[in-house]
Design a protein around this motif. Sequence first.
Motif, PDB file in Angstrom:
ATOM      1  N   SER A  39     -18.262  59.833  -4.878  1.00 29.96           N
ATOM      2  CA  SER A  39     -17.545  60.642  -3.898  1.00 29.96           C
ATOM      3  C   SER A  39     -16.667  59.795  -2.982  1.00 29.96           C
ATOM      4  O   SER A  39     -15.824  60.320  -2.285  1.00 29.96           O
ATOM      5  CB  SER A  39     -18.544  61.421  -3.037  1.00 29.96           C
ATOM      6  N   ASN A  40     -16.882  58.477  -2.973  1.00 26.35           N
ATOM      7  CA  ASN A  40     -16.290  57.582  -1.985  1.00 26.35           C
ATOM      8  C   ASN A  40     -16.788  58.026  -0.604  1.00 26.35           C
ATOM      9  O   ASN A  40     -17.809  58.693  -0.506  1.00 26.35           O
ATOM     10  CB  ASN A  40     -14.781  57.515  -2.102  1.00 26.35           C
ATOM     11  N   ASP A  41     -16.084  57.687   0.484  1.00 21.85           N
ATOM     12  CA  ASP A  41     -16.552  58.064   1.818  1.00 21.85           C
ATOM     13  C   ASP A  41     -16.326  59.543   2.110  1.00 21.85           C
ATOM     14  O   ASP A  41     -17.107  60.179   2.798  1.00 21.85           O
ATOM     15  CB  ASP A  41     -15.829  57.259   2.903  1.00 21.85           C
ATOM     16  N   VAL A  42     -15.207  60.057   1.600  1.00 17.30           N
ATOM     17  CA  VAL A  42     -14.799  61.444   1.857  1.00 17.30           C
ATOM     18  C   VAL A  42     -14.300  62.021   0.541  1.00 17.30           C
ATOM     19  O   VAL A  42     -13.583  61.354  -0.202  1.00 17.30           O
ATOM     20  CB  VAL A  42     -13.654  61.503   2.905  1.00 17.30           C
ATOM     21  N   SER A  43     -14.665  63.257   0.257  1.00 18.53           N
ATOM     22  CA  SER A  43     -14.123  63.903  -0.936  1.00 18.53           C
ATOM     23  C   SER A  43     -13.915  65.389  -0.677  1.00 18.53           C
ATOM     24  O   SER A  43     -14.593  65.985   0.159  1.00 18.53           O
ATOM     25  CB  SER A  43     -15.028  63.694  -2.152  1.00 18.53           C
ATOM     26  N   ASN A  61     -11.532  56.723   0.610  1.00 16.93           N
ATOM     27  CA  ASN A  61     -12.355  56.030   1.596  1.00 16.93           C
ATOM     28  C   ASN A  61     -12.009  56.559   2.988  1.00 16.93           C
ATOM     29  O   ASN A  61     -11.057  57.324   3.152  1.00 16.93           O
ATOM     30  CB  ASN A  61     -12.224  54.504   1.475  1.00 16.93           C
ATOM     31  N   GLU A  62     -12.786  56.171   3.983  1.00 18.91           N
ATOM     32  CA  GLU A  62     -12.612  56.719   5.330  1.00 18.91           C
ATOM     33  C   GLU A  62     -11.241  56.387   5.921  1.00 18.91           C
ATOM     34  O   GLU A  62     -10.617  57.223   6.567  1.00 18.91           O
ATOM     35  CB  GLU A  62     -13.717  56.207   6.255  1.00 18.91           C
ATOM     36  N   SER A 139       0.994  54.137   0.188  1.00 19.98           N
ATOM     37  CA  SER A 139       0.817  53.380   1.427  1.00 19.98           C
ATOM     38  C   SER A 139      -0.309  53.940   2.292  1.00 19.98           C
ATOM     39  O   SER A 139      -0.782  53.269   3.207  1.00 19.98           O
ATOM     40  CB  SER A 139       2.128  53.344   2.218  1.00 19.98           C
ATOM     41  N   LEU A 140      -0.761  55.164   2.023  1.00 13.80           N
ATOM     42  CA  LEU A 140      -1.899  55.736   2.760  1.00 13.80           C
ATOM     43  C   LEU A 140      -3.234  55.212   2.251  1.00 13.80           C
ATOM     44  O   LEU A 140      -4.241  55.308   2.935  1.00 13.80           O
ATOM     45  CB  LEU A 140      -1.901  57.264   2.666  1.00 13.80           C
ATOM     46  N   GLY A 141      -3.241  54.706   1.024  1.00 12.44           N
ATOM     47  CA  GLY A 141      -4.464  54.222   0.404  1.00 12.44           C
ATOM     48  C   GLY A 141      -4.633  54.809  -0.984  1.00 12.44           C
ATOM     49  O   GLY A 141      -3.754  55.516  -1.487  1.00 12.44           O
ATOM     50  N   LEU A 142      -5.758  54.535  -1.590  1.00 14.77           N
ATOM     51  CA  LEU A 142      -6.048  54.989  -2.946  1.00 14.77           C
ATOM     52  C   LEU A 142      -6.749  56.345  -2.907  1.00 14.77           C
ATOM     53  O   LEU A 142      -7.665  56.549  -2.106  1.00 14.77           O
ATOM     54  CB  LEU A 142      -6.944  53.964  -3.646  1.00 14.77           C
TER      55      LEU A 142
END
Length: 154
Positions: A39-43, A61-62, A139-142
């Motif tokens: 789930s990573n940190d948030v899903s 991630n968060e 650029s926001l992340g993966l």
Amino acid sequence: MKVNHVNAVCRAAKGILSSHFGLDVEYKTPVAGANAIPSNDVSVVLGVNGEVNGQIVCAINEQTAKNIVGMMMGGMTIEKLDDMYWSAIQEFGNWVAGSTATELSKENCLIDVTPPMVNDGQSNYRSSEQFITVPLASSLGLIDIHISLYQKAS
């Protein structure tokens, strides 16, 4: 799972990031998995019903969650995810869901998407069905897009 269905979900997610946030998005190498996905940190979990059934899970991630919410709030810096920000993450899921329904309709596949459910904290989702994970980098992340869509039995 049909390639055109997976591609439609990927176009939808990439389209949201490009059109709503003006981001360049790069597809990373897809991975096929079975039984458990992180789930990573948030899903955000979206159920799909109709001519195809299954789930779409957007896992981040968060920091990526904070970056997405910050962009949705006009470029704010987000220090902590509170109830309003969790609502924004859920709305991000709605955007992906609506765009997915549109993209699948272009493939002559009509679906309904359940209201998104947000998961806070790392865990594993388990399913008897296989998932394809398509990572999207910006650029926001993966953002890991976990896709499990199967043609409805006739």
